[in-house]
Design an enzyme around this catalytic site. Structure first.
Site, PDB file in Angstrom:
ATOM      1  N   GLY A  83      36.072  49.300  40.017  1.00 44.18           N
ATOM      2  CA  GLY A  83      36.956  49.271  38.864  1.00 44.18           C
ATOM      3  C   GLY A  83      38.346  48.770  39.200  1.00 44.18           C
ATOM      4  O   GLY A  83      39.236  49.576  39.543  1.00 44.18           O
ATOM      5  N   LEU A  84      38.551  47.463  39.103  1.00 45.42           N
ATOM      6  CA  LEU A  84      39.873  46.877  39.319  1.00 45.42           C
ATOM      7  C   LEU A  84      40.359  46.145  38.079  1.00 45.42           C
ATOM      8  O   LEU A  84      41.460  46.396  37.589  1.00 45.42           O
ATOM      9  CB  LEU A  84      39.837  45.918  40.510  1.00 45.42           C
ATOM     10  CG  LEU A  84      41.145  45.189  40.841  1.00 45.42           C
ATOM     11  CD1 LEU A  84      42.229  46.190  41.229  1.00 45.42           C
ATOM     12  CD2 LEU A  84      40.940  44.162  41.956  1.00 45.42           C
ATOM     13  N   GLU A 132      41.237  44.990  34.394  1.00 45.20           N
ATOM     14  CA  GLU A 132      41.566  45.748  33.182  1.00 45.20           C
ATOM     15  C   GLU A 132      41.553  44.837  31.965  1.00 45.20           C
ATOM     16  O   GLU A 132      41.612  43.603  32.093  1.00 45.20           O
ATOM     17  CB  GLU A 132      42.937  46.409  33.342  1.00 45.20           C
ATOM     18  CG  GLU A 132      42.955  47.429  34.461  1.00 45.20           C
ATOM     19  CD  GLU A 132      44.251  48.234  34.527  1.00 45.20           C
ATOM     20  OE1 GLU A 132      44.299  49.180  35.314  1.00 45.20           O
ATOM     21  OE2 GLU A 132      45.203  47.911  33.779  1.00 45.20           O
ATOM     22  N   PRO A 133      41.500  45.426  30.760  1.00 42.29           N
ATOM     23  CA  PRO A 133      41.458  44.593  29.550  1.00 42.29           C
ATOM     24  C   PRO A 133      42.611  43.599  29.451  1.00 42.29           C
ATOM     25  O   PRO A 133      42.432  42.479  28.968  1.00 42.29           O
ATOM     26  CB  PRO A 133      41.508  45.628  28.418  1.00 42.29           C
ATOM     27  CG  PRO A 133      40.925  46.867  29.008  1.00 42.29           C
ATOM     28  CD  PRO A 133      41.349  46.865  30.444  1.00 42.29           C
ATOM     29  N   SER A 140      43.639  38.399  36.208  1.00 36.28           N
ATOM     30  CA  SER A 140      44.102  37.701  37.407  1.00 36.28           C
ATOM     31  C   SER A 140      45.345  38.333  38.027  1.00 36.28           C
ATOM     32  O   SER A 140      45.751  37.946  39.120  1.00 36.28           O
ATOM     33  CB  SER A 140      44.412  36.233  37.070  1.00 36.28           C
ATOM     34  OG  SER A 140      43.242  35.548  36.698  1.00 36.28           O
ATOM     35  N   TRP A 178      34.979  44.529  32.181  1.00 36.34           N
ATOM     36  CA  TRP A 178      34.138  43.543  32.859  1.00 36.34           C
ATOM     37  C   TRP A 178      33.687  44.053  34.226  1.00 36.34           C
ATOM     38  O   TRP A 178      33.755  43.346  35.227  1.00 36.34           O
ATOM     39  CB  TRP A 178      34.853  42.192  32.997  1.00 36.34           C
ATOM     40  CG  TRP A 178      35.255  41.587  31.697  1.00 36.34           C
ATOM     41  CD1 TRP A 178      36.516  41.416  31.214  1.00 36.34           C
ATOM     42  CD2 TRP A 178      34.371  41.086  30.678  1.00 36.34           C
ATOM     43  NE1 TRP A 178      36.488  40.848  29.964  1.00 36.34           N
ATOM     44  CE2 TRP A 178      35.174  40.636  29.606  1.00 36.34           C
ATOM     45  CE3 TRP A 178      32.986  40.991  30.567  1.00 36.34           C
ATOM     46  CZ2 TRP A 178      34.640  40.082  28.457  1.00 36.34           C
ATOM     47  CZ3 TRP A 178      32.449  40.443  29.408  1.00 36.34           C
ATOM     48  CH2 TRP A 178      33.270  39.995  28.367  1.00 36.34           C
ATOM     49  N   GLU A 232      36.247  37.184  40.495  1.00 36.83           N
ATOM     50  CA  GLU A 232      36.734  37.183  41.883  1.00 36.83           C
ATOM     51  C   GLU A 232      37.790  36.098  42.108  1.00 36.83           C
ATOM     52  O   GLU A 232      37.904  35.536  43.190  1.00 36.83           O
ATOM     53  CB  GLU A 232      35.583  36.999  42.889  1.00 36.83           C
ATOM     54  CG  GLU A 232      34.347  37.814  42.634  1.00 36.83           C
ATOM     55  CD  GLU A 232      34.571  39.307  42.695  1.00 36.83           C
ATOM     56  OE1 GLU A 232      35.679  39.736  43.051  1.00 36.83           O
ATOM     57  OE2 GLU A 232      33.633  40.050  42.371  1.00 36.83           O
TER      58      GLU A 232
END
Length: 387
Positions: A133-134, A136-137, A141, A165, A366
Site C-alpha cells: 500500500g503506497l 494513493e488516490p 507518481s 490501485w 512502478e
C-alpha cells in the site's frame, strides 16, 4: 530446434540452471495460465489463491530472497521467470511481483525477525497473499506527498487514510502500508482483518483484467507497536521496494512482447492474402525485422542488469533505463503486431490486444515513462527536475 526469435543466440549466455528454471515456469504457464487466461481477462476474474499456491509449490514467490522458505534464486533466474509469467499475462506476473518483490521484500529487508517468521514462510508457500500500500488516490507518481497518516497513541499506532490501485488487495491477508508519521515515512505490517481496514475491488478496468486490484481504506486502524517495520525509515525504504519490482518488469514486459511476436510470426506465415503468405510481403518482413531487433536488444539489456544485480549490484537509475526502454518497446511491438493480424488482432482468440492493453498499465505502474526519464536525467546532469 532453434528459436527463430533468438537471432542473437542469447540462450548461449544462460547457464544450465537458468534454462531449467525458465523451462519449468514456461510449462506451468502453458498448463495453468494459457488455456484459461482469455476467459479470466474477459470476466475480469482470476483464481489468485489457486495460482499463488501453485506458484508457491514451485518456489516462485519471493524466489530471489533467501531463508524463510524462499528459493534464493539468482536475479537472472527471477527475471527469466517474470518473462515467462508475463508471456502468459501481465496480471499473472503482477501477482508474483507484488507478492515477492514488494510485500515479501519489504518484510524481508525491513521487518523484525518476528514479522519475518510470522509472514514470509506462509507467503512463500502461497498460503498468505500480500499487497503493498503506497499509491494513493491523489498521489501516484509523488509518494512524498502521501496523505495517509500514522500517529502514536500510547504504545499503539493509529493509521488513517487510503490507498488506490493496490494489486492483490481484495484477496490479501496482509498489507505493507506506508504512512507519514511525525518522524517521517514509516512502514507497517497490517493484517487485512484488522478492525478499520476495508478493501474494495476496482471494477471496469480495461487493462490487467486478469489481476485483482483494489482500494484500501484505513479508518483509525489501531496497530500494536510491533506492527511497524523497524528497519524502514524515510521514503527510501518504499522506493527500494519499487526498484525490486521494476527489475522484474524489465524482464516481464519482454515476455508479453515475445508472445505477441511469436503469435504474429505464426499468423503471418500461414495467413494468405493476394496469393501469398503475409510474411512474404516486404512491408510485413520489415515490421517483423524491426520488432525482433528491439526484442533482442531488450533481452540483452535485461540480462546485463541481471548480471549486475547478481554481481556488484544494480543501481536504481540503471533499473529505470531498463523499465523505460523495455516497456516502451514492448508496447510498440504489441501495437505493431496488432496491425499485421488486422481485424483478428482485436479478437480475444489471439493474445495480442490483451497484451497491448495490459502493457498500457505496465507503462504506468512502478513509475511512468516520464518519471524514469527524470531519474535518468538526474543521473546525467546531477540536477533534480522532480520539484
Amino acid at each position: 530446434m532453434t528459436d527463430p526469435l533468438d537471432l542473437l543466440a542469447l540462450d548461449s549466455a544462460l547457464d544450465t540452471e537458468e534454462r531449467q528454471i525458465r523451462a519449468v515456469v514456461r510449462r506451468v504457464v502453458d498448463d495453468r495460465v494459457r488455456p484459461y487466461v482469455a476467459d479470466w481477462y474477459e470476466r475480469g476474474e482470476v483464481p489468485v489463491r489457486e495460482l499463488a499456491r501453485e506458484f508457491g509449490r514451485l518456489g516462485l514467490l519471493g524466489m530471489h530472497l533467501t531463508g524463510y522458505g524462499c528459493a534464493g534464486a539468482s536475479a537472472v533466474a527471477y527475471g527469466l521467470a517474470c518473462l515467462e509469467l508475463e508471456a502468459g499475462d501481465s496480471g499473472v506476473r503482477s501477482l508474483v511481483s507484488v507478492q515477492g518483490s514488494l510485500a515479501m521484500y519489504a518484510i524481508w529487508r525491513y521487518g523484525s525477525e518476528e514479522q519475518k517468521q510470522r509472514w514470509l514462510p506462509a507467503m512463500a508457500a502461497g498460503e498468505a497473499i500480500g499487497c503493498f500500500g503506497l499509491t494513493e488516490p491523489d498521489h501516484g507518481s509523488d509518494p512524498a506527498s502521501m496523505a495517509t497518516r500514522a500517529r502514536r497513541d500510547g504504545d499503539d499506532w493509529v493509521l488513517t487514510g487510503g490507498k488506490m490501485w493496490i494489486t492483490n488487495a481484495p484477496v490479501a491477508e496482509v498489507a505493507v502500508v506506508w504512512a507519514r508519521a511525525e518522524e517521517g515515512v514509516r512502514g507497517f505490517v497490517v493484517p487485512m482483518d484488522t478492525p478499520g481496514v476495508t478493501a474494495r475491488e476496482i471494477r471496469r478496468k480495461m487493462s490487467l483484467r486478469a489481476s485483482s486490484t483494489g482500494e484500501i481504506v484505513l479508518d483509525d486502524v489501531r496497530l500494536p507497536a510491533d506492527a511497524r517495520l523497524p528497519g524502514a525509515e524515510g521514503l527510501k525504504a518504499p522506493l527500494s521496494c519499487l526498484t525490486e519490482a521494476r527489475y522484474g518488469i524489465v524482464w516481464g514486459a519482454l515476455g508479453a512482447a515475445r508472445d505477441c511476436l511469436a503469435t504474429t510470426l505464426t499468423y503471418a506465415t500461414t495467413r494468405t492474402q493476394f496469393g501469398r503468405p503475409l510474411a512474404g510481403f516486404q512491408l510485413t518482413q520489415a515490421k517483423l525485422a524491426d520488432m525482433v531487433v528491439e526484442l533482442q536488444k531488450g533481452q540483452l539489456l535485461a540480462l546485463h542488469l541481471g548480471r549486475l544485480a547478481d554481481g556488484a549490484g544494480v543501481r536504481p537509475d540503471q533499473v529505470s533505463v531498463g523499465k523505460l526502454n523495455n516497456v516502451r518497446e514492448a508496447l510498440a511491438i504489441a501495437r505493431q503486431c496488432r496491425t499485421i493480424l488486422g481485424a483478428n488482432g482485436v479478437s480475444g482468440e489471439y493474445p495480442v490486444m490483451r497484451h497491448a492493453n495490459n502493457l498500457e498499465s505496465v507503462l504506468t505502474y512502478e513509475g511512468t515513462s516520464e518519471i524514469h526519464q527524470l531519474v535518468v536525467g538526474q543521473r546525467l546532469t546531477g540536477l533534480s527536475a522532480f520539484a
